[in-house]
Scaffold this motif. Sequence first.
Motif, PDB file in Angstrom:
ATOM      1  N   GLU A 176     128.167 -24.326  26.037  1.00 11.77           N
ATOM      2  CA  GLU A 176     128.195 -23.876  24.654  1.00 11.77           C
ATOM      3  C   GLU A 176     128.733 -24.968  23.760  1.00 11.77           C
ATOM      4  O   GLU A 176     129.595 -25.750  24.171  1.00 11.77           O
ATOM      5  CB  GLU A 176     128.979 -22.575  24.484  1.00 11.77           C
ATOM      6  CG  GLU A 176     130.444 -22.638  24.734  1.00 11.77           C
ATOM      7  CD  GLU A 176     131.091 -21.265  24.507  1.00 11.77           C
ATOM      8  OE1 GLU A 176     130.535 -20.421  23.806  1.00 11.77           O
ATOM      9  OE2 GLU A 176     132.185 -21.064  25.061  1.00 11.77           O
ATOM     10  N   THR A 228     130.412 -22.505  14.327  1.00 11.28           N
ATOM     11  CA  THR A 228     129.243 -21.943  13.622  1.00 11.28           C
ATOM     12  C   THR A 228     129.210 -22.517  12.203  1.00 11.28           C
ATOM     13  O   THR A 228     130.260 -22.692  11.576  1.00 11.28           O
ATOM     14  CB  THR A 228     129.403 -20.400  13.560  1.00 11.28           C
ATOM     15  OG1 THR A 228     129.434 -19.911  14.907  1.00 11.28           O
ATOM     16  CG2 THR A 228     128.276 -19.744  12.790  1.00 11.28           C
ATOM     17  N   GLY A 282     121.474 -11.385  22.288  1.00 10.49           N
ATOM     18  CA  GLY A 282     121.539 -12.610  23.087  1.00 10.49           C
ATOM     19  C   GLY A 282     120.237 -12.844  23.843  1.00 10.49           C
ATOM     20  O   GLY A 282     119.565 -11.896  24.269  1.00 10.49           O
ATOM     21  N   SER A 291     122.389 -19.141  19.969  1.00  8.20           N
ATOM     22  CA  SER A 291     123.576 -19.647  20.656  1.00  8.20           C
ATOM     23  C   SER A 291     123.725 -21.169  20.626  1.00  8.20           C
ATOM     24  O   SER A 291     124.811 -21.675  20.371  1.00  8.20           O
ATOM     25  CB  SER A 291     123.561 -19.196  22.118  1.00  8.20           C
ATOM     26  OG  SER A 291     123.966 -17.857  22.205  1.00  8.20           O
ATOM     27  N   LYS A 292     122.648 -21.861  20.902  1.00  8.54           N
ATOM     28  CA  LYS A 292     122.809 -23.297  21.166  1.00  8.54           C
ATOM     29  C   LYS A 292     122.652 -24.133  19.892  1.00  8.54           C
ATOM     30  O   LYS A 292     123.610 -24.719  19.419  1.00  8.54           O
ATOM     31  CB  LYS A 292     121.820 -23.745  22.243  1.00  8.54           C
ATOM     32  CG  LYS A 292     121.745 -22.812  23.442  1.00  8.54           C
ATOM     33  CD  LYS A 292     122.993 -22.778  24.296  1.00  8.54           C
ATOM     34  CE  LYS A 292     122.913 -21.678  25.329  1.00  8.54           C
ATOM     35  NZ  LYS A 292     123.934 -21.711  26.338  1.00  8.54           N
ATOM     36  N   THR A 300     127.222 -18.846  19.973  1.00  6.30           N
ATOM     37  CA  THR A 300     127.220 -18.149  21.275  1.00  6.30           C
ATOM     38  C   THR A 300     127.866 -16.760  21.208  1.00  6.30           C
ATOM     39  O   THR A 300     127.358 -15.808  21.785  1.00  6.30           O
ATOM     40  CB  THR A 300     127.950 -18.991  22.355  1.00  6.30           C
ATOM     41  OG1 THR A 300     129.191 -19.437  21.813  1.00  6.30           O
ATOM     42  CG2 THR A 300     127.142 -20.192  22.770  1.00  6.30           C
ATOM     43  N   ARG A 313     126.047 -13.362  19.777  1.00 10.09           N
ATOM     44  CA  ARG A 313     125.109 -12.692  20.675  1.00 10.09           C
ATOM     45  C   ARG A 313     123.783 -12.337  19.988  1.00 10.09           C
ATOM     46  O   ARG A 313     123.435 -11.162  19.824  1.00 10.09           O
ATOM     47  CB  ARG A 313     125.746 -11.439  21.308  1.00 10.09           C
ATOM     48  CG  ARG A 313     127.087 -11.628  21.955  1.00 10.09           C
ATOM     49  CD  ARG A 313     127.143 -12.762  22.986  1.00 10.09           C
ATOM     50  NE  ARG A 313     126.184 -12.620  24.063  1.00 10.09           N
ATOM     51  CZ  ARG A 313     125.314 -13.590  24.369  1.00 10.09           C
ATOM     52  NH1 ARG A 313     125.259 -14.729  23.691  1.00 10.09           N
ATOM     53  NH2 ARG A 313     124.485 -13.412  25.356  1.00 10.09           N
ATOM     54  N   SER A 330     125.838  -9.954  12.841  1.00  7.76           N
ATOM     55  CA  SER A 330     125.278 -11.175  13.431  1.00  7.76           C
ATOM     56  C   SER A 330     123.858 -11.429  12.921  1.00  7.76           C
ATOM     57  O   SER A 330     123.442 -12.583  12.787  1.00  7.76           O
ATOM     58  CB  SER A 330     125.244 -11.064  14.960  1.00  7.76           C
ATOM     59  OG  SER A 330     126.540 -10.922  15.469  1.00  7.76           O
TER      60      SER A 330
END
Length: 398
Positions: free
Chosen positions: A38, A43, A97, A237-238, A243, A246, A275
């Motif tokens: 991760e 973020t 996710g 996430s990447k 990450t 989700r 999210s």
Amino acid sequence: MLSKRMQQLKPSPTLALAAKAKELKSQGKDVISLTVGEPDWPTYGAAKEAGIQAIHENKTTYTPAAGIPELRKAVAQLIGKQLAMEVSPQQVTIGSGAKFIIYTAFTALLDPGDEVIVPSPYWVSYPTMVELAGGTPKIVECDAQTHFKLSGPLLKSAITEKTKILLLNSPSNPTGAEYSHAELDALAEVLKEYPNLWIVSDDIYNQLSFHPGGLSPHLLHKNPELKERCISINGMSKAYAMTGWRMGWAVGPEAVIKAMASFQSQTTGAPCSISQWASLAAITETADEVKESLVALQERRELFIKLLNGVPGLQVFPPQGAFYLWVKVQDWLGKTYKGKTLVDSKQLSQILLEDVLLAVVPGAEFGTEGYLRLSFAASPEDLKRASERLANFQQQLS
Ligand code: PMP
Ligand code: GLU
């Protein structure tokens, strides 16, 4: 008490090793963890602000199971652009996710006995997810000569009348290997001979590609006709350093996306509303930050390759994408450390963690013995300290 399925279930080794490293750190030990994949950077601002705003605006209720229309549309546009094809919002389902979305895709497609071709080395969770969804993983070993990638002939030899899915992951976790257009075309030629075979393409690292342009080649770029049986997986996430939020999604034919959304509606209910609003902002407003992170990642890649190449007995396979170094440690196996013979990658990782305070993931967890996976999504300082520890360790081998 437990079902047979659960009795056999092991926790994700990457998450378990990362937790172990954290635990040792909390006991005051100076552990360097290059385990879990991760980003170590936060973020991006626009996503954080949008998440906070969503809370203030009370966007905190259930959303549709397949996600809010705004995000489905933004993902359709993003992936449509990446794949150079029309993608409609109905071809997108947002989920909790990419990991859960991959499992959902398997659940949507597999009947008991169906086989999934999983090229090895593979990401740790793939075989287990196939089994949980009722299928049978068919592991196909790919060797160093092809940079651990599946070739057309190898694919063909693995197909049986039970094969339902080919699982592709480019750039790959753990090797960082990226398929070229020519390599994908070779696979496509075989796939065209088997019209009932589906492709689940895990594209989670496609924006973390080190070749010019920063976007990995995709099977559908040159073979758009395969889109009727291809599910492309991706998420936040990447590339977007999200990450913990989700957020993942699948893009594919409407009928299968609809089935996946129904499964989500009966299991997770709906993805997290906050999210989703944060992801919308990330996708539409943070392209520059994604590019900047890639530049930083590339610098770390060069640094870590150089450092590890200086440690005798380690063979590094330079990655074309993602943030892992896949390192051959075969030359260390068979040697003795403090009176103990090094026998395999699991034992080596255990010793590195306990004696050297360096946490890495053994190759055996990815289906391939004689290797370690080291994440370079870590500070240059930690990468330097990690390589020093490995060099010191090597000097104690006899
Ligand atoms: N696929 C691969 C290859 C990965 O490395 C990861 C990382 N966890 C995932 C899928 C899942 O990502 P997430 O569930 O965080 O979206
Ligand atoms: N994909 C990451 C890794 O391989 C996350 C860990 C996981 O979800 O198992 O380290």
